[in-house]
Scaffold this active site. Structure first.
Site, PDB file in Angstrom:
ATOM      1  N   ARG A 260       0.990  -1.178   0.147  1.00  0.00           N
ATOM      2  CA  ARG A 260       0.187  -0.133  -0.083  1.00  0.00           C
ATOM      3  C   ARG A 260       0.706   1.142  -0.032  1.00  0.00           C
ATOM      4  O   ARG A 260       1.784   1.309   0.656  1.00  0.00           O
ATOM      5  CB  ARG A 260      -1.038   0.161   1.227  1.00  0.00           C
ATOM      6  CG  ARG A 260      -1.770  -1.252   1.280  1.00  0.00           C
ATOM      7  CD  ARG A 260      -2.758  -1.239   2.343  1.00  0.00           C
ATOM      8  NE  ARG A 260      -3.691  -2.451   2.348  1.00  0.00           N
ATOM      9  CZ  ARG A 260      -4.647  -2.576   3.378  1.00  0.00           C
ATOM     10  NH1 ARG A 260      -4.860  -1.614   4.335  1.00  0.00           N
ATOM     11  NH2 ARG A 260      -5.309  -3.576   3.079  1.00  0.00           N
ATOM     12  N   ARG A 275       2.529   1.611  10.306  1.00  0.00           N
ATOM     13  CA  ARG A 275       2.063   1.936   9.045  1.00  0.00           C
ATOM     14  C   ARG A 275       3.108   1.913   7.974  1.00  0.00           C
ATOM     15  O   ARG A 275       4.047   2.660   7.847  1.00  0.00           O
ATOM     16  CB  ARG A 275       1.260   3.762   8.785  1.00  0.00           C
ATOM     17  CG  ARG A 275       0.524   3.747   7.716  1.00  0.00           C
ATOM     18  CD  ARG A 275      -0.004   4.859   7.694  1.00  0.00           C
ATOM     19  NE  ARG A 275      -0.876   5.271   8.490  1.00  0.00           N
ATOM     20  CZ  ARG A 275      -2.184   4.947   8.406  1.00  0.00           C
ATOM     21  NH1 ARG A 275      -2.738   4.402   7.458  1.00  0.00           N
ATOM     22  NH2 ARG A 275      -3.037   5.154   9.574  1.00  0.00           N
ATOM     23  N   GLU A 347      -5.650  -0.870  14.675  1.00  0.00           N
ATOM     24  CA  GLU A 347      -6.594  -1.683  13.723  1.00  0.00           C
ATOM     25  C   GLU A 347      -5.822  -2.720  13.279  1.00  0.00           C
ATOM     26  O   GLU A 347      -4.957  -2.649  12.664  1.00  0.00           O
ATOM     27  CB  GLU A 347      -6.991  -0.646  12.602  1.00  0.00           C
ATOM     28  CG  GLU A 347      -7.976  -1.611  11.902  1.00  0.00           C
ATOM     29  CD  GLU A 347      -8.316  -0.723  10.568  1.00  0.00           C
ATOM     30  OE1 GLU A 347      -8.423   0.638  10.601  1.00  0.00           O
ATOM     31  OE2 GLU A 347      -8.486  -1.241   9.683  1.00  0.00           O
ATOM     32  N   SER A 350     -10.140  -5.609   9.546  1.00  0.00           N
ATOM     33  CA  SER A 350     -11.553  -4.858   9.174  1.00  0.00           C
ATOM     34  C   SER A 350     -12.483  -6.224   8.843  1.00  0.00           C
ATOM     35  O   SER A 350     -11.870  -6.906   7.890  1.00  0.00           O
ATOM     36  CB  SER A 350     -11.491  -3.976   7.831  1.00  0.00           C
ATOM     37  OG  SER A 350     -11.260  -2.657   8.534  1.00  0.00           O
ATOM     38  N   ARG A 388       1.014  -5.028  13.085  1.00  0.00           N
ATOM     39  CA  ARG A 388       0.536  -4.491  14.368  1.00  0.00           C
ATOM     40  C   ARG A 388       0.243  -5.779  15.322  1.00  0.00           C
ATOM     41  O   ARG A 388       0.364  -5.304  16.622  1.00  0.00           O
ATOM     42  CB  ARG A 388      -0.787  -3.791  13.977  1.00  0.00           C
ATOM     43  CG  ARG A 388      -0.568  -2.393  13.065  1.00  0.00           C
ATOM     44  CD  ARG A 388      -2.055  -1.897  12.689  1.00  0.00           C
ATOM     45  NE  ARG A 388      -1.555  -0.738  11.706  1.00  0.00           N
ATOM     46  CZ  ARG A 388      -2.469  -0.066  11.059  1.00  0.00           C
ATOM     47  NH1 ARG A 388      -3.664  -0.248  11.141  1.00  0.00           N
ATOM     48  NH2 ARG A 388      -2.056   0.962  10.224  1.00  0.00           N
TER      49      ARG A 388
END
Length: 421
Positions: A260, A275, A347, A350, A388
């Site tokens: 990403r 990130r 997070e 999802s 994470r």
RNA sequence: GGAGAGGUGGCCGAGUGGCCGAAGGCGACGGUUUGCUAAACCGUUGUACGGGCUAAUACCCGUACCGGGGGUUCAAAUCCCCCCCUCUCCGCCA
């Protein structure tokens, strides 16, 4: 993609749904084009019926040896007229499709309306761990224990990349294998190892294209994109296919690297590896019958949660508000693991129900027992995202003397290792 | 990368310009027969879109679809061009 017929027949409902998603798409424009397209179709189809009929007659006349040159000439002109209208139909259809591909899914009734501030915590598992010392952030632990090399990663690739080393690499690998095994053995998922490069159709099928183009790495010369999640190749595995009803539900679990650009989040979470541009993830993907999708969604959430429970990591589950959900989602839960070193929730998953939104784009259907065809519902969840989780393990399992106590469930994957020191 | 062969309905497979949405077979569904099952026999069996009529995704009409796109023709599964994919052989290679 939404159903154009649904929009046509439920304009108000569709508009309200899109408003909840903060979409600025002009439905009236689509409806206008749709009406024009249907008018043109009606016109040209009558002409084609005539053409077919007369052509047939000409064939018969010719076989009888009659002269058809005069009629032929007339028909040539007529065919050209048809071609002109066909062109307009095609142009209009493409305009409609181009817009339709940018229309987000509309939220399920159960989704709270609003923005990020309206996300609701619907579940918490365990409590924040108490430390009798000040827990260190993962980047300090990584450096002290020589587990991750941030500097050399940026030398060879750039900012936002990581290199796992030694016990760090071992822990990364252990987490991946642990997660895969749990989902395969305990939750009934079938493993898939997909390509990490996919074509434009696949990216469009799951909804990354056209809207999220800036966030994706691509190999332009080959027309390929690096996957931002295994959701893309795994969901598109069945693009254009028709399942038998007996094949459903189908569960897949897939490990992949994810790429990403994180465009638009420069300066955010720059420290450490919260990130990064490339990370590992174990992804869960489900294909289910429409009537089962919300039940399956809850189960899916539970499957992802299991990983954190087994690792003994405190987390919370957030039901996302309409405006905070992704483009393709109808309902979405985020799982956030607690990171004591950074003192924040991160997070790690999802968990989304896309209903038939992706299935419509990718044309994934099933044949019901009565022979009718319908779109499946697709769902997916990270099960779960690695860096994470890696962070949470380090920060939660650190000891006062600077070691990492390896969670019980990971030890078999690390040669029985109890402490990283 | 080079050479060749191929891509047709749920599947197999025929079809080189009109009578082809497409033979035949398999499968599936309905029926006859049958103590039950099987077999045999008869029949039905693509999808999408648009329109009509509707309670209706039922029915009727039309259009499109034979890997994708373009072209030739009054007319294309069929002829021509480009692309994609699969298979075989050769080359290269982890």
């Amino acid at each position: 993609m939404l159903d154009l017929k649904f929009i046509r027949e439920n304009v108000k409902k569709a508009k309200e749904g899109l408003k909840k998603k903060n979409s600025k798409v002009d439905l009236d424009e689509i409806l206008k084009l749709d009406e024009r397209r249907r008018e043109l179709l009606k016109e040209v189809e009558v002409m084609k019926a005539d053409r077919n009929r007369i052509s047939k007659e000409l064939g018969i006349s010719k076989s009888k040896g009659e002269d058809i040159s005069q009629k032929s000439a007339e028909m040539k002109a007529f065919s050209q007229k048809i071609k002109d209208i066909d062109f307009k139909v095609e142009e209009t259809t493409q305009n409609i499709n181009a817009i339709m591909l940018t229309v987000p899914n509309i939220p399920n009734e159960a989704v709270p309306v609003g923005s990020e501030a309206n996300n609701k915590t619907v579940k918490e598992w365990e409590k924040k761990k108490n430390f009798n010392f000040k827990p260190l952030p993962h980047w300090e632990l990584c450096e002290k224990l020589d587990m991750v090399d941030f500097k050399r990663a940026s030398k060879i690739s750039g900012a936002g990349f990581v290199v796992f080393k030694g016990k760090g690499a071992l822990l990364e690998r252990a987490l991946i294998n642990f997660m895969l095994d749990v989902h395969i053995r305990e939750h009934g998922y079938k493993e898939v190892v997909p390509p990490f490069l996919v074509n434009e159709a696949s990216m469009t099928g799951t909804g990354q294209l056209p809207n999220l183009k800036e966030d994706m790495y691509s190999v332009d010369k080959e027309g390929l994109y690096l996957i931002p999640t295994a959701e893309v190749p795994v969901t598109n595995l069945y693009a254009g296919e028709i399942f038998s009803e007996e094949d459903l539900p189908l569960y897949h679990v897939s490990f992949s690297a994810c790429f990403r650009k994180e465009a638009g989040s420069y300066g955010k979470d720059t420290r450490g590896m919260k990130r990064v541009h490339q990370f590992d993830k174990v992804e869960l993907v489900k294909f289910v019958l429409p009537e089962a999708s919300y039940e399956e969604h809850e189960k899916l959430l539970g499957d992802a949660e299991t990983i954190l429970q087994k690792l003994g990591l405190h987390y919370r589950v957030r039901l996302l508000a309409s405006g905070d959900m992704s483009f393709a989602a109808a309902k979405c839960y985020d799982i956030e693991v607690y990171s004591p070193g950074c003192n924040e929730y991160l997070e790690v998953s999802s968990c989304s129900n896309f209903e038939d939104f992706q299935a419509r784009r990718a044309n994934i259907r099933y044949r019901a027992r009565d022979g009718k065809r319908a779109y499946v519902h697709t769902l997916n969840a990270s099960g779960i995202a690695l860096p994470r989780t890696f962070i949470a393990v380090l920060e939660n399992c650190q000891t006062e003397d600077g070691k990492i106590a390896v969670p019980d469930v990971l030890r078999p994957y690390m040669g029985g290792l109890e402490y990283i020191d």
